[in-house]
Write a protein that holds these residues in place. Sequence first.
Motif, PDB file in Angstrom:
ATOM      1  N   LEU A  54       0.882  -1.191  -0.031  1.00  0.00           N
ATOM      2  CA  LEU A  54      -0.059   0.015  -0.145  1.00  0.00           C
ATOM      3  C   LEU A  54       0.801   1.309   0.069  1.00  0.00           C
ATOM      4  CD1 LEU A  54      -3.097  -1.026   2.322  1.00  0.00           C
ATOM      5  CD2 LEU A  54      -2.820  -1.226  -0.287  1.00  0.00           C
ATOM      6  N   LEU A  55       2.186   1.044   0.462  1.00  0.00           N
ATOM      7  CA  LEU A  55       2.998   2.351   0.498  1.00  0.00           C
ATOM      8  C   LEU A  55       3.479   2.635  -1.061  1.00  0.00           C
ATOM      9  CD1 LEU A  55       4.911   4.250   2.169  1.00  0.00           C
ATOM     10  CD2 LEU A  55       6.816   2.375   1.648  1.00  0.00           C
ATOM     11  N   LEU A  56       3.666   1.506  -1.619  1.00  0.00           N
ATOM     12  CA  LEU A  56       4.069   1.385  -3.053  1.00  0.00           C
ATOM     13  C   LEU A  56       3.226   2.059  -3.848  1.00  0.00           C
ATOM     14  CD1 LEU A  56       6.639  -1.616  -3.559  1.00  0.00           C
ATOM     15  CD2 LEU A  56       7.347   0.906  -2.971  1.00  0.00           C
ATOM     16  N   LEU A  57       1.840   1.639  -3.435  1.00  0.00           N
ATOM     17  CA  LEU A  57       0.749   1.991  -4.335  1.00  0.00           C
ATOM     18  C   LEU A  57       0.159   3.660  -3.994  1.00  0.00           C
ATOM     19  CD1 LEU A  57      -1.377  -1.257  -4.667  1.00  0.00           C
ATOM     20  CD2 LEU A  57       0.208  -0.164  -6.312  1.00  0.00           C
ATOM     21  N   ARG A  58       0.634   3.966  -2.865  1.00  0.00           N
ATOM     22  CA  ARG A  58       0.396   5.495  -2.546  1.00  0.00           C
ATOM     23  C   ARG A  58      -1.035   5.480  -1.930  1.00  0.00           C
ATOM     24  NH1 ARG A  58       5.116   7.186  -2.341  1.00  0.00           N
ATOM     25  NH2 ARG A  58       6.393   7.511  -4.344  1.00  0.00           N
ATOM     26  N   GLN A  59      -1.266   4.382  -1.312  1.00  0.00           N
ATOM     27  CA  GLN A  59      -2.479   4.474  -0.416  1.00  0.00           C
ATOM     28  C   GLN A  59      -2.425   5.014   0.864  1.00  0.00           C
ATOM     29  OE1 GLN A  59      -5.321   3.018  -1.893  1.00  0.00           O
ATOM     30  NE2 GLN A  59      -4.330   3.238  -3.569  1.00  0.00           N
ATOM     31  N   ASP A  60      -2.709   6.601   1.067  1.00  0.00           N
ATOM     32  CA  ASP A  60      -2.376   6.943   2.162  1.00  0.00           C
ATOM     33  C   ASP A  60      -3.277   6.661   3.229  1.00  0.00           C
ATOM     34  OD1 ASP A  60      -4.391   8.603   1.089  1.00  0.00           O
ATOM     35  OD2 ASP A  60      -3.133  10.391   1.057  1.00  0.00           O
ATOM     36  N   TRP A  61      -4.336   6.105   3.001  1.00  0.00           N
ATOM     37  CA  TRP A  61      -5.193   5.610   4.265  1.00  0.00           C
ATOM     38  C   TRP A  61      -4.542   4.677   4.995  1.00  0.00           C
ATOM     39  CZ3 TRP A  61      -6.760   0.455   4.611  1.00  0.00           C
ATOM     40  CH2 TRP A  61      -6.698  -0.323   3.290  1.00  0.00           C
ATOM     41  N   ARG A  62      -3.291   3.877   4.387  1.00  0.00           N
ATOM     42  CA  ARG A  62      -2.719   2.816   5.253  1.00  0.00           C
ATOM     43  C   ARG A  62      -1.862   3.435   6.423  1.00  0.00           C
ATOM     44  NH1 ARG A  62       2.499   3.974   4.702  1.00  0.00           N
ATOM     45  NH2 ARG A  62       3.756   2.245   5.088  1.00  0.00           N
ATOM     46  N   THR A  63      -1.666   4.856   6.559  1.00  0.00           N
ATOM     47  CA  THR A  63      -0.850   5.458   7.211  1.00  0.00           C
ATOM     48  C   THR A  63      -1.051   5.071   8.852  1.00  0.00           C
ATOM     49  OG1 THR A  63      -0.300   7.012   5.618  1.00  0.00           O
ATOM     50  CG2 THR A  63       0.810   7.510   8.058  1.00  0.00           C
ATOM     51  N   SER A  64      -2.219   5.257   9.092  1.00  0.00           N
ATOM     52  CA  SER A  64      -2.786   5.140  10.462  1.00  0.00           C
ATOM     53  C   SER A  64      -2.820   3.678  11.160  1.00  0.00           C
ATOM     54  CB  SER A  64      -3.870   6.049  10.805  1.00  0.00           C
ATOM     55  OG  SER A  64      -4.824   5.465  10.114  1.00  0.00           O
ATOM     56  N   ILE A  65      -2.661   2.619  10.181  1.00  0.00           N
ATOM     57  CA  ILE A  65      -2.797   1.316  10.651  1.00  0.00           C
ATOM     58  C   ILE A  65      -1.440   0.756  10.305  1.00  0.00           C
ATOM     59  CG2 ILE A  65      -5.321   1.237  10.647  1.00  0.00           C
ATOM     60  CD1 ILE A  65      -5.121  -0.174   7.849  1.00  0.00           C
ATOM     61  N   ASN A  66      -0.486   1.112   9.666  1.00  0.00           N
ATOM     62  CA  ASN A  66       0.652   0.325   9.189  1.00  0.00           C
ATOM     63  C   ASN A  66       1.380   0.277  10.473  1.00  0.00           C
ATOM     64  OD1 ASN A  66       1.936   2.913   9.456  1.00  0.00           O
ATOM     65  ND2 ASN A  66       3.320   2.172   8.125  1.00  0.00           N
ATOM     66  N   ARG A  67       1.636   1.071  11.415  1.00  0.00           N
ATOM     67  CA  ARG A  67       2.422   0.598  12.385  1.00  0.00           C
ATOM     68  C   ARG A  67       2.211  -0.394  13.008  1.00  0.00           C
ATOM     69  NH1 ARG A  67       5.600   4.240  15.087  1.00  0.00           N
ATOM     70  NH2 ARG A  67       6.557   4.396  13.059  1.00  0.00           N
ATOM     71  N   PHE A  68       0.805  -0.438  13.430  1.00  0.00           N
ATOM     72  CA  PHE A  68       0.021  -1.275  13.954  1.00  0.00           C
ATOM     73  C   PHE A  68       0.179  -2.723  13.327  1.00  0.00           C
ATOM     74  CE2 PHE A  68      -3.674  -3.240  15.945  1.00  0.00           C
ATOM     75  CZ  PHE A  68      -3.820  -2.774  17.191  1.00  0.00           C
ATOM     76  N   ALA A  69      -0.149  -2.643  12.233  1.00  0.00           N
ATOM     77  CA  ALA A  69      -0.180  -3.716  11.441  1.00  0.00           C
ATOM     78  C   ALA A  69       1.308  -4.585  11.240  1.00  0.00           C
ATOM     79  CB  ALA A  69      -0.626  -3.651   9.979  1.00  0.00           C
ATOM     80  N   GLU A  70       2.106  -3.712  11.130  1.00  0.00           N
ATOM     81  CA  GLU A  70       3.702  -4.324  11.154  1.00  0.00           C
ATOM     82  C   GLU A  70       4.131  -4.854  12.608  1.00  0.00           C
ATOM     83  OE1 GLU A  70       6.407  -0.847  10.015  1.00  0.00           O
ATOM     84  OE2 GLU A  70       4.956  -0.433   8.495  1.00  0.00           O
ATOM     85  N   ALA A  71       3.718  -4.251  13.669  1.00  0.00           N
ATOM     86  CA  ALA A  71       4.116  -4.800  14.860  1.00  0.00           C
ATOM     87  C   ALA A  71       3.348  -6.313  14.873  1.00  0.00           C
ATOM     88  CB  ALA A  71       3.581  -4.051  15.900  1.00  0.00           C
ATOM     89  N   MET A  72       1.945  -6.178  14.406  1.00  0.00           N
ATOM     90  CA  MET A  72       1.177  -7.628  14.681  1.00  0.00           C
ATOM     91  C   MET A  72       2.216  -8.588  13.552  1.00  0.00           C
ATOM     92  SD  MET A  72      -2.306  -8.019  13.022  1.00  0.00           S
ATOM     93  CE  MET A  72      -1.598  -8.552  11.432  1.00  0.00           C
ATOM     94  N   THR A  73       2.331  -8.232  12.370  1.00  0.00           N
ATOM     95  CA  THR A  73       3.203  -9.178  11.813  1.00  0.00           C
ATOM     96  C   THR A  73       4.372  -9.598  12.595  1.00  0.00           C
ATOM     97  OG1 THR A  73       2.792  -7.814   9.695  1.00  0.00           O
ATOM     98  CG2 THR A  73       4.722  -9.276   9.519  1.00  0.00           C
ATOM     99  N   LEU A  74       5.196  -8.786  12.985  1.00  0.00           N
ATOM    100  CA  LEU A  74       6.355  -9.053  13.724  1.00  0.00           C
ATOM    101  C   LEU A  74       6.044 -10.189  14.811  1.00  0.00           C
ATOM    102  CD1 LEU A  74       9.064  -8.148  12.981  1.00  0.00           C
ATOM    103  CD2 LEU A  74       9.064  -6.635  14.981  1.00  0.00           C
TER     104      LEU A  74
END
Lengths: 181, 468
Positions: free
Chosen positions: B119-139
């Motif tokens: 979503l970053l590469l596709l410039r979907q800016d709605w991702r910003t507020s959930i990405n940190r959360f989702a990345e941590a979840m991934t990890l």
Amino acid sequence: MHWLRIDRYFKGDPSNPEIYHQPVPCMQCENAPCEPVCPVEATSHSGEGLNDMTYNRCVGTRYCSNNCPYKVRRFNFFHYSDYDTPALKPMRNPDVTVRTRGVMEKCTYCVQRINHARIEAEKDGRRVRDSQVAQMKKEPTNYALLAELNTRPRTTYLATVRNPNPDLVAAAAPAEKAEAH
Amino acid sequence: MATTKEITPVHEVRPTTQELRIPERFIPTPTIEPGHNFATITDHISSIVLRRKTPVGWFIALMIAMGGVGLLTVSISYLLGKGVGIWGINHPAGWGMDIINFVWWIGIGHAGTLISAILLLLRQDWRTSINRFAEAMTLFAVASAGLYPALHTGRPWYDYWLFPYPNTMGLWPQFRSPLMWDVFAVSTYATVSLLFWYVGLIPDLATLRDRATNIWIKRVYGMGALGWRGSAKHWHRYEHAYLLLAGLSTPLVLSVHTIVSFDFAVAQIPGWHATFFPPYFVAGAVFAGFAMVLTLAIPARKVFRLEDFITMKHLENMGKVLLATGLIVAYAYAMEWFYGWYSGNPFELYMLQNRATGPYKAMYVALWVCNGLAPQLMWFKRFRTSTFWLFVVAMFVNVGMWLERFVIIPASLHRDFLPSSWGMYHGSMGLFFALLFLFMRVLPMISIFEMRTLLPEAHAHTEEEGAH
């Protein structure tokens, strides 16, 4: 832990069926599905075409057993072997490794006996030639179990040919003979 | 959000659209609620970590999660002491809970990578507020997933034999085995996810360092910030590194679960040996991952009062992704039947028949309900915009995806070629949730600086640049 399973097939009236037996050991497949899936190469093909199991290399992923279409591999899910009871010690074959918990085991075609026979033959200067097994494999009734999977099993069977007197069919239910190697 | 409401909005959100009387359904929902500026965003998000008093509920939740970790430790000790037989596995089902849970966890991780990288590469800016959360979840999901293959082996203390290292045995691992590929796929995934998450965190750690009042807290965050000063050069390099890592992660979204699906597709058991497994597994992974993001984000935004940042638009978008991937997964289930019939292979046909009518038919029916029917609610805006329904559907999907792996793994193994070898097949949540709660408390949950770029001021800047 039995390495040789006796399969039974039933035919006819369920209350008094005809029973067919088929012993199923490891087929020692030439194109063995168990071999490529082991991540640590604990099961491999020997130069003589045996499907060898290296117990002390096995980490126990059980992938080989999952991928075996005959399901003839056996796994030590718990620590089954009793090392301590003195009375059990003489029971064990000194030529066969006692397997520990967490390793896969399987029929080896009694590789220790094959090796023993090979050494004896070597000493006597005999050569292994057209053996009885090799001759029987040429029989037209020779067939392999699940051959359509292209596992190319070394264990094959000889189909029993029956021509019973129709009057006697109901009486007899002879067991099917199997021939290994 | 009582405190920030008093601040006058810097930018009136949709004055022109109102004048033009555009029907409401055409007006895009904002990815950040009106009335925020750089300061309020930084303040709000960093205060969760730095200033706000730790809520009692957090301690209770952490305690429950820690109890789960305790249970996990006890279970692992028991497993190591007794042997893998305690999973309830036996011939013919050599794999059970261990691999089901592994695939389930690793699948969950995929949403994080999808959100942060693709979503970053596709410039979907709605991702910003959930990405940190989702990345941590991934990890954390990958960490939980990694436990299973490591512990599922008969002799876990020899697991290191799966790594290619020069050794006195003179033996490499077997590169033809899909389990070997798994080792590389999962360890690469874990490394890249960790790097991506950490690199994204550096500017925010610096913000926390600058705002912390306690000297020790300042030092700890300072060490994490790696000397970040926010100079133009720093930002320049940062943007490059972040983009490169996103580029690296993108193929991983597809490759990791593809390799996991090879564990099954490469084997020749009916129900496993299918060429469509890779796309089916990847779609399933994204499906499961978004369900898990929803499961975690809905309560978190409520508890930490983040409704302004994780808006209904985010939840709705995630609902849409859930529907799309859910349809792919349902299509795959249907295709299994088609292939079974089309192949004319009696073993395949029997496997499918047994799935639907055999001893595990309840699981199969539940699978269709959870993964096939439940996401259909997402067609309707009313359900997509209701946190309650989103949560319910997400929970259904979480269960459904676990069932999917159950149906694939032991239910395929229990009936294979020869009837004589047929048989039957008769908790790691804690670690995941404990890590998650620690994360929510200690690190900024939402990327502060990236949220700032969502503001109109930031856009004005880029538009200017574009005009040059």
